[in-house]
Write an enzyme that holds these catalytic residues in place. Structure first.
Site, PDB file in Angstrom:
ATOM      1  N   ARG A 193       0.835  -1.140   0.011  1.00 32.40           N
ATOM      2  CA  ARG A 193      -0.091  -0.057   0.019  1.00 32.40           C
ATOM      3  C   ARG A 193       0.980   1.261  -0.075  1.00 32.40           C
ATOM      4  NH1 ARG A 193      -2.320  -3.606  -1.218  1.00 32.40           N
ATOM      5  NH2 ARG A 193      -4.350  -4.576  -0.528  1.00 32.40           N
ATOM      6  N   SER A 243     -11.130  -1.744   2.536  1.00 33.48           N
ATOM      7  CA  SER A 243     -10.592  -2.030   3.752  1.00 33.48           C
ATOM      8  C   SER A 243     -10.023  -0.660   4.496  1.00 33.48           C
ATOM      9  CB  SER A 243      -9.284  -2.872   3.521  1.00 33.48           C
ATOM     10  OG  SER A 243      -9.523  -4.242   2.706  1.00 33.48           O
ATOM     11  N   GLU A 313      -5.568   2.818   6.419  1.00 39.59           N
ATOM     12  CA  GLU A 313      -5.151   2.516   4.990  1.00 39.59           C
ATOM     13  C   GLU A 313      -5.819   3.578   4.383  1.00 39.59           C
ATOM     14  OE1 GLU A 313      -6.383  -0.405   1.252  1.00 39.59           O
ATOM     15  OE2 GLU A 313      -5.146  -1.425   3.127  1.00 39.59           O
TER      16      GLU A 313
END
Length: 320
Positions: A193, A243, A313
């Site tokens: 990420r 998420s 995130e």
């Protein structure tokens, strides 16, 4: 790249909207004051941008970034809004919207084993997958069901099922206040990420991808299989940002949240999804404050239960 945070609020945001120098600079792109951001995000919460700028070409984007640098205006880039939580008070700067106007796809070159595609940053992942499937180009099937843009997916090194976009990137076309440049994959560092190798202030304008020829029926079957897996394990028909927390090394955020007994935990209109604990959803009428409070509760209780402090995130925009 901007971290998206801004200490301006209330009257200061309104003041910036009125005095923003872009409106007198004869920039040819679309400009709007006090533009609501909630409809542009998948969570559907948050206040307005003081100014929304919508470039229609990479040339307009380049000019815009030079003007923002000249006048010292705070700014943030927005794609499909699928990984973003906007503060209730909004953002007191310029939001640059990269959408389908900057969504062109072109095939550059290739041979029997590999084709190179140039995809502008505003192209949706869904549009890219459809385009590649129709032409029998595989390698991106793992992205099916992710509601993001190509530029945002590159910044986040989006992925699923053990694969990530960074492995397909051959180069990035970047635009900054000083102009354009192309950076080869060897000069970039993709990790979980995360993307490194792009200078602060630069924006991804296009991504060069390498895809392999594959039978169309095989591509369709793989996408159908992965989409079924996604739908079986994730909440459907709800407002979420996907998420919410990054997976810690060697573990899964969803498992830690579920182990702490937090499925169904609610703050106002925000709730930890029962289907997948790493989804914080807008269950109806949630505010950004609800979601942030829920996020902090989850982080504190997971830390107390499992000794791991989860890292979001989702990007936060407009929070002091």
């Amino acid at each position: 790249m901007s971290d998206g945070r801004c200490g301006k609020a209330g009257a200061e945001c309104q003041d910036f909207a009125e005095r923003c120098p872009l409106f007198s600079a004869n920039w040819p792109g679309e400009l709007r004051r006090k533009e609501p951001l909630a409809p542009l995000t998948t969570l559907r919460v948050g206040g307005p941008a003081a100014v929304l700028a919508r470039p229609g070409s990479i040339a307009e984007l380049e000019t815009l970034l030079a003007l923002l640098e000249k006048y010292g205006c705070p700014r943030r880039v927005l794609g499909r809004g699928s990984n973003l939580l906007v503060a209730d008070r909004g953002y007191g700067g310029v939001v640059i919207l990269l959408d389908r106007r900057l969504g062109r796809i072109s095939r550059l070159e290739g041979d029997g084993a590999k084709w190179l595609l140039r995809v502008e940053a505003g192209c949706s992942l869904a549009a890219l997958l459809g385009w590649a499937q129709e032409r029998g180009l595989g390698g991106l099937e793992f992205l099916v069901g992710i509601p993001g843009s190509v530029g945002g997916a590159a910044v986040m090194n989006a992925g699923a099922w053990g694969e990530a976009l960074g492995a397909r990137v051959q180069a990035l076309e970047l635009v900054g206040p000083g102009g354009r440049r192309t950076v080869a994959a060897a000069e970039l560092r993709f990790s979980y990420r995360r993307l490194e190798g792009v200078d602060p202030g630069e924006v991804i304008a296009a991504v060069i991808l390498a895809l392999a020829p594959r039978p169309i029926a095989e591509i369709r079957a793989r996408m159908r299989q992965l989409l079924q897996k996604r739908r079986a394990s994730q909440p459907r028909g709800v407002l979420s940002a996907g998420s919410f927390f990054k997976n810690p090394p060697g573990d899964y955020a969803g498992r830690l949240i579920e182990a702490a007994g937090l499925k169904g935990l609610r703050v106002g209109g925000a709730m930890v999804a029962r289907e997948h604990a790493n989804f914080l959803i807008n269950d109806g009428g949630a505010t950004a404050a609800d979601l942030v409070a829920l996020m902090e509760q989850v982080r504190e209780r997971v830390a107390a239960h499992g000794g791991v402090r989860l890292e979001p995130e989702v990007h936060l925009l407009g929070f002091a």
